[in-house]
Design a protein around this motif. Structure first.
Motif, PDB file in Angstrom:
ATOM      1  N   UNK A  14       0.827  -1.194   0.000  1.00 23.47           N
ATOM      2  CA  UNK A  14       0.000   0.000   0.000  1.00 23.47           C
ATOM      3  C   UNK A  14       0.864   1.247   0.000  1.00 23.47           C
ATOM      4  N   UNK A  15       0.296   2.293  -0.464  1.00 24.28           N
ATOM      5  CA  UNK A  15       0.943   3.606  -0.454  1.00 24.28           C
ATOM      6  C   UNK A  15      -0.171   4.640  -0.372  1.00 24.28           C
ATOM      7  N   UNK A  16      -0.050   5.562   0.542  1.00 23.79           N
ATOM      8  CA  UNK A  16      -1.017   6.645   0.684  1.00 23.79           C
ATOM      9  C   UNK A  16      -0.352   7.909   0.154  1.00 23.79           C
ATOM     10  N   UNK A  17      -1.041   8.615  -0.721  1.00 26.62           N
ATOM     11  CA  UNK A  17      -0.500   9.847  -1.288  1.00 26.62           C
ATOM     12  C   UNK A  17      -1.480  10.983  -1.017  1.00 26.62           C
ATOM     13  N   UNK A  30       2.361  26.366  -6.005  1.00 25.37           N
ATOM     14  CA  UNK A  30       3.100  25.343  -5.287  1.00 25.37           C
ATOM     15  C   UNK A  30       2.317  24.052  -5.204  1.00 25.37           C
ATOM     16  N   UNK A  31       3.001  22.944  -5.384  1.00 26.17           N
ATOM     17  CA  UNK A  31       2.399  21.620  -5.304  1.00 26.17           C
ATOM     18  C   UNK A  31       3.228  20.813  -4.312  1.00 26.17           C
ATOM     19  N   UNK A  32       2.572  20.296  -3.277  1.00 25.26           N
ATOM     20  CA  UNK A  32       3.245  19.502  -2.258  1.00 25.26           C
ATOM     21  C   UNK A  32       2.634  18.107  -2.289  1.00 25.26           C
ATOM     22  N   UNK A  33       3.482  17.108  -2.440  1.00 29.54           N
ATOM     23  CA  UNK A  33       3.009  15.725  -2.466  1.00 29.54           C
ATOM     24  C   UNK A  33       3.659  14.947  -1.333  1.00 29.54           C
ATOM     25  N   UNK A  34       2.835  14.295  -0.523  1.00 26.09           N
ATOM     26  CA  UNK A  34       3.303  13.476   0.590  1.00 26.09           C
ATOM     27  C   UNK A  34       2.900  12.039   0.301  1.00 26.09           C
ATOM     28  N   UNK A  48       8.328  13.561   0.958  1.00 26.05           N
ATOM     29  CA  UNK A  48       7.633  14.806   0.642  1.00 26.05           C
ATOM     30  C   UNK A  48       8.355  15.479  -0.508  1.00 26.05           C
ATOM     31  N   UNK A  49       7.594  15.859  -1.526  1.00 23.04           N
ATOM     32  CA  UNK A  49       8.172  16.524  -2.697  1.00 23.04           C
ATOM     33  C   UNK A  49       7.451  17.857  -2.911  1.00 23.04           C
ATOM     34  N   UNK A  75      10.326  25.791   6.284  1.00 22.83           N
ATOM     35  CA  UNK A  75       9.749  24.572   6.848  1.00 22.83           C
ATOM     36  C   UNK A  75       9.780  24.629   8.372  1.00 22.83           C
ATOM     37  N   UNK A  76      10.854  25.114   8.951  1.00 27.81           N
ATOM     38  CA  UNK A  76      10.954  25.243  10.409  1.00 27.81           C
ATOM     39  C   UNK A  76       9.892  26.204  10.930  1.00 27.81           C
ATOM     40  N   UNK A  77       9.627  27.274  10.181  1.00 26.89           N
ATOM     41  CA  UNK A  77       8.569  28.213  10.567  1.00 26.89           C
ATOM     42  C   UNK A  77       7.209  27.528  10.617  1.00 26.89           C
TER      43      UNK A  77
END
Length: 88
Positions: A14-17, A30-34, A48-49, A75-77
């Motif tokens: 399995x893989x959850x996206x 912006x596109x964020x994929x996890x 994460x991309x 990212x830290x923010x």
């Protein structure tokens, strides 16, 4: 591999996206994929991309200044904001 249902079944990988899309008007897209995958020890591995596209001169300027250090600070923010929200 995780069993589909019960120990007698064959394992089903399995893989959850999850994808998040954001647009900063007149600047950037912006596109964020996890993606989450199982690990051999029963845990979960997340990758994460990020993909950014400039929509204007201002966006190109912003992205040209988004160095590795600047990205890490961004990212830290977010981490600090999320941690603060979770404390509420």
């Amino acid at each position: 591999m995780r069993p589909r249902s019960g120990p007698a079944r064959t394992g089903t990988p399995w893989c959850i996206v999850f994808a998040n899309v954001r647009v900063t008007p007149d600047s950037r897209f912006g596109f964020v994929e996890v993606a989450c995958r199982p690990t051999a020890d029963g845990g979960t591995e997340a990758s994460i991309a990020y993909t950014f596209t400039a929509l204007s001169t201002a966006g190109r300027s912003y992205l040209s200044e988004l160095t590795e250090d600047a990205f890490a600070n961004m990212i830290e923010g977010w981490k600090l904001r999320i941690d603060a929200w979770l404390q509420v």
